[in-house]
Design a protein around this motif. Structure first.
Motif, short mmCIF file in Angstrom:
data_model
loop_
_atom_site.label_atom_id
_atom_site.label_comp_id
_atom_site.label_asym_id
_atom_site.label_seq_id
_atom_site.Cartn_x
_atom_site.Cartn_y
_atom_site.Cartn_z
N CYS A 191 -78.84 -38.97 -1.02
CA CYS A 191 -79.78 -37.85 -1.16
C CYS A 191 -80.13 -37.71 -2.64
O CYS A 191 -79.25 -37.86 -3.50
N PHE A 192 -81.41 -37.43 -2.92
CA PHE A 192 -81.85 -37.34 -4.30
C PHE A 192 -82.53 -36.00 -4.55
O PHE A 192 -83.18 -35.42 -3.67
N PHE A 193 -82.39 -35.50 -5.79
CA PHE A 193 -83.17 -34.35 -6.20
C PHE A 193 -84.62 -34.77 -6.41
O PHE A 193 -84.94 -35.97 -6.50
N SER A 194 -85.49 -33.78 -6.54
CA SER A 194 -86.92 -34.07 -6.66
C SER A 194 -87.28 -34.74 -7.98
O SER A 194 -88.38 -35.28 -8.11
N ASP B 156 -70.48 -33.98 -7.68
CA ASP B 156 -70.46 -33.22 -8.93
C ASP B 156 -71.39 -32.00 -8.86
O ASP B 156 -71.10 -30.95 -9.44
N ASP B 157 -72.51 -32.15 -8.15
CA ASP B 157 -73.45 -31.04 -8.02
C ASP B 157 -72.86 -29.92 -7.16
O ASP B 157 -73.09 -28.73 -7.42
N VAL B 158 -72.12 -30.30 -6.13
CA VAL B 158 -71.47 -29.30 -5.28
C VAL B 158 -70.42 -28.53 -6.09
O VAL B 158 -70.34 -27.30 -6.03
N VAL B 159 -69.62 -29.26 -6.85
CA VAL B 159 -68.58 -28.64 -7.68
C VAL B 159 -69.23 -27.68 -8.68
O VAL B 159 -68.76 -26.54 -8.87
N PHE B 160 -70.31 -28.12 -9.32
CA PHE B 160 -70.98 -27.26 -10.29
C PHE B 160 -71.54 -26.01 -9.63
O PHE B 160 -71.43 -24.89 -10.16
N GLU C 151 -76.49 -30.33 -11.37
CA GLU C 151 -75.57 -30.29 -12.49
C GLU C 151 -76.18 -30.96 -13.72
O GLU C 151 -75.96 -30.51 -14.85
N HIS C 152 -76.99 -32.01 -13.51
CA HIS C 152 -77.54 -32.73 -14.65
C HIS C 152 -78.60 -31.91 -15.39
O HIS C 152 -78.95 -32.25 -16.53
#
Length: 431
Positions: free
Chosen positions: A3-6, A14-18, A73-74
């Motif tokens: 899955c990718f961000f737009s 890492d995004d879930v943790v953030f 997160e990025h």
């Protein structure tokens, strides 16, 4: 399946943790203060694996994750405070980055939001390439629908007959997973007594409001959860429309009608309060006037007040709590845990803005999250809900029926009252 961000960056653990970490920040100032309070630690243990260490069991954890949209997160990971995240351009401008089937391209506050389909979406679709979500006056939108200038619109109950007469549109109907209510600020001594709150409910003809204002599209509510949910009970005693009975209850609390018909206490103080709602909720702006009239019939003076949604939220939420009573609505979580609404610890910084306190409810609702047996947990939550109903924390007004009109060339349309454009990526237009 990745899955990718737009913006093209991959969504990982890492995004879930953030995202979860945002709710654990010391300066977190949102209303969802209890979602992850039992999380002791959260870490990415693989690219697509997140491991939670809990301070104690939490049967609501999965439901909590469903209420926490994953943020990148990025983009935000260098920010150390919740205040910084709130002020970042990814939170305040059309630079928003998401992982859904569409990307927001631009907006004008109070007018519209434009979306464009993503070619790199990880599932099938979307088939419709561009969507404009128009914001604003419902009457103006209804006129646009009649003129064929809208493809889809959520229709108010009182507009159903009009919509049904428009050629080229279908109408979807669903019970809303929620309810409308009047919430009484228990910081105000007028509303401290459960019997007073019960009397107020008795003095309001909720069935007449449903029939007269909503054309019958709803059912009287008595319980703080949806009839569609797992803890609903019809064993709670219904509160009838009975203005004489309401006056008898109020008399027991020291309120009597004077020679002018006003309801007054022994000191001569008139029972009077303000009832506030947001101006965009056109059905509620109608029925608060009916409530004003009905309570006026037993000598209670009600001033109605409406304001724009943002100002309304500022008034009713911490730290202001600047209201006597509010006409509102809750769209409920699939998990029927009501801690956030009614637990006493959520008075100062959460969603319990009416300042309801009950040791019985607090004990039942707090314990429910440690119960891992589903049936046992649902029984405990039902008991907690029964306590809320018994205390008549709100006047539970009604469970509404919701409607969505859509152009008849839209194929594979599906409707869910909890999502304005439900599975829109699966729709297509027949030319």
């Amino acid at each position: 399946m990745m899955c990718f961000f737009s913006d093209g960056e991959q969504l990982t653990a890492d995004d879930v943790v953030f995202t979860v970490g945002i709710y654990l920040m010391e300066d977190y100032a949102g209303t969802s203060t209890t979602l992850f309070e039992r999380v002791e630690n959260v870490e990415a243990t693989d690219e697509y694996e997140v491991t939670f260490t809990m301070s104690e069991p939490d049967a609501a954890l999965t439901a909590s994750l469903e209420q926490a949209p994953i943020v990148p997160e990025h983009v935000l990971g260098d920010l150390e405070t919740y205040a910084d995240i709130e002020e970042h351009e990814a939170s305040t401008t059309d630079a928003v980055i998401g992982a859904g089937p569409y990307v927001m391209t631009d907006w004008t506050v109070g007018q519209y939001i434009n979306y464009e389909a993503r070619d790199d979406y990880h599932n099938e679709g979307p088939y419709i390439q561009n969507i404009t979500w128009r914001v604003g006056d419902t009457d103006a939108q209804l006129a646009m629908l009649q003129a064929g200038e809208l493809d889809i619109m959520n229709a108010a109950p009182q507009d159903v007959v009009t919509v049904e007469a428009i050629d080229g549109y279908n109408l979807a109907e669903e019970p809303q997973f929620g309810y409308n209510y009047i919430g009484y600020n228990q910081r105000n001594e007028l509303f401290e007594s459960a019997d007073v709150r019960r009397a107020l409910t008795m003095a309001i003809d909720r069935e007449a409001i449903i029939e007269g204002i909503m054309d019958g599209h709803g059912t009287v509510a008595e319980f703080p959860h949806s009839p569609e949910g797992p803890i609903y009970s019809d064993e709670i005693d219904s509160i009838p429309f009975d203005q004489e009975g309401a006056l008898e209850l109020l008399a027991e609390e020291g309120w009597e009608q004077n020679d002018s018909g006003q309801l007054v206490n022994g000191d001569g103080d008139v029972f009077a309060f303000s009832l506030l709602t947001n101006s965009e909720a056109l059905v509620r702006t109608d029925w608060i006037v009916a409530v004003q009239q009905m309570l006026g019939e037993i000598g209670i003076e009600v001033e109605t007040e409406t304001m724009e949604f943002g100002a309304y939220l500022d008034r009713i939420n911490p730290p202001n709590w600047d209201f006597d009573a509010i006409a509102g609505a809750w769209s409920l979580s699939l998990d029927p845990n009501m801690e956030s609404l009614f637990h006493s610890r959520n008075i100062e910084s959460g969603q319990n803005n009416i300042a309801y306190e009950s040791e019985e409810f607090d004990e039942l609702s707090t314990d429910n999250r440690a119960i891992l047996d589903v049936d046992e947990r649902m029984e405990t939550l039902q008991q907690a809900a029964m306590q809320v109903a018994e205390d008549q924390v709100y006047t539970f007004m009604y469970y509404p029926t919701e409607f969505q009109a859509y152009r008849d060339n839209i194929q594979n349309h599906s409707y869910n009252s909890r999502a304005g454009l439900f599975r829109v990526q699966e729709w297509w237009i027949e030319e």
